[in-house]
Design an enzyme around this catalytic site. Structure first.
Site, PDB file in Angstrom:
ATOM      1  N   LYS A 120      63.526  92.519  54.585  1.00  0.00           N
ATOM      2  CA  LYS A 120      63.108  92.341  55.976  1.00  0.00           C
ATOM      3  C   LYS A 120      63.028  90.867  56.325  1.00  0.00           C
ATOM      4  O   LYS A 120      63.520  90.428  57.377  1.00  0.00           O
ATOM      5  CB  LYS A 120      61.742  92.995  56.212  1.00  0.00           C
ATOM      6  CG  LYS A 120      61.318  92.995  57.691  1.00  0.00           C
ATOM      7  CD  LYS A 120      59.835  93.173  57.872  1.00  0.00           C
ATOM      8  CE  LYS A 120      59.087  91.881  57.608  1.00  0.00           C
ATOM      9  NZ  LYS A 120      57.648  91.956  57.975  1.00  0.00           N
ATOM     10  N   ASP A 138      60.581  96.614  60.157  1.00  0.00           N
ATOM     11  CA  ASP A 138      59.156  96.541  59.829  1.00  0.00           C
ATOM     12  C   ASP A 138      58.527  97.900  60.127  1.00  0.00           C
ATOM     13  O   ASP A 138      59.226  98.887  60.360  1.00  0.00           O
ATOM     14  CB  ASP A 138      58.463  95.413  60.600  1.00  0.00           C
ATOM     15  CG  ASP A 138      58.363  95.694  62.095  1.00  0.00           C
ATOM     16  OD1 ASP A 138      58.954  96.696  62.575  1.00  0.00           O
ATOM     17  OD2 ASP A 138      57.683  94.927  62.790  1.00  0.00           O
TER      18      ASP A 138
END
Length: 220
Positions: A120, A138
């Site tokens: 991420k 996320d």
């Protein structure tokens, strides 16, 4: 969800959040990298509060490494997992200086090899810092991808791959930003209100919740 519906969904989100962007505050790619490392399991507000004093004192990898872990920890002590993050940032600074001339690498594998950097974080840096149409998954992006039927999946990597497949090219650059804003301010994990949602027609969620409008008080 089919690609055409996904296109309409992102078109509506783009109108709802025309200024969608990262809420982390930074001036350079290095500062972006540090801010994203610090943001794991922490709010952007808490990270910005810390970096507001940290970055003026330690704006570069050289300055951060010279200041050391104790100084860094003093700035970020109110952020969750601060001791571990301080160690990771200092190690990352050393690697950037020794292997990349003090620059943030424009490569996913190189980014993910840095301490404290996962998929991420790498995607955020590539997207925000280098303009790559990557999608950072996320908790908001993962929740909305499943809840809306946009990209149902069991893990974040699968979510990312499905989003890349279904999202039209014109929306990929900003896609995760739109989903984050929608998840943060409208389609929350709890207490969501579909009455305020601009993509309610495209959303395939089976348990939509609509709140009745407040009655208008009579002036008489």
């Amino acid at each position: 969800m089919d690609r055409k519906t996904a296109g309409r969904l992102f078109q509506k989100l783009s109108r709802r959040f025309p200024e969608a962007r990262s809420e982390l505050q930074y001036d350079t790619r290095f500062q972006l990298l540090v801010a994203v490392i610090l943001s794991a399991q922490a709010t952007d507000i808490s990270v910005n509060a810390a970096t507001r004093t940290l970055f003026p004192e330690c704006p570069t990898p050289e300055a951060m490494l010279k200041a050391g872990e104790k100084v860094l920890l003093r700035h970020i002590r109110r952020i969750g997992l601060a001791p571990t993050k301080a160690k990771n940032v200092i190690k990352t600074c050393r690697i950037l200086l020794e292997q990349y001339g003090g620059e943030v690498p424009e490569d996913r594998d190189a980014l993910e090899s840095l301490p404290g950097v996962g998929r991420k974080t790498a995607n955020v840096v590539l997207n925000e810092g280098f303009g790559h149409p990557t999608i950072a998954v996320d908790t908001h992006v993962f929740r909305l991808s499943n809840r809306t039927g946009l990209a149902p999946s069991k893990n974040t990597v699968e979510t990312e791959n499905r989003l890349l497949e279904i999202i039209p090219e014109k929306w990929k650059m900003n896609a995760h930003r739109y989903l984050i804003m929608q998840g943060r301010y409208v389609c929350k994990a709890k207490n969501y209100n579909c009455s305020e949602c601009v993509i309610v027609k495209e959303c395939e969620f089976h348990d939509k919740h609509f709140e009745a409008a407040a009655p208008v008080k009579s002036k008489s």
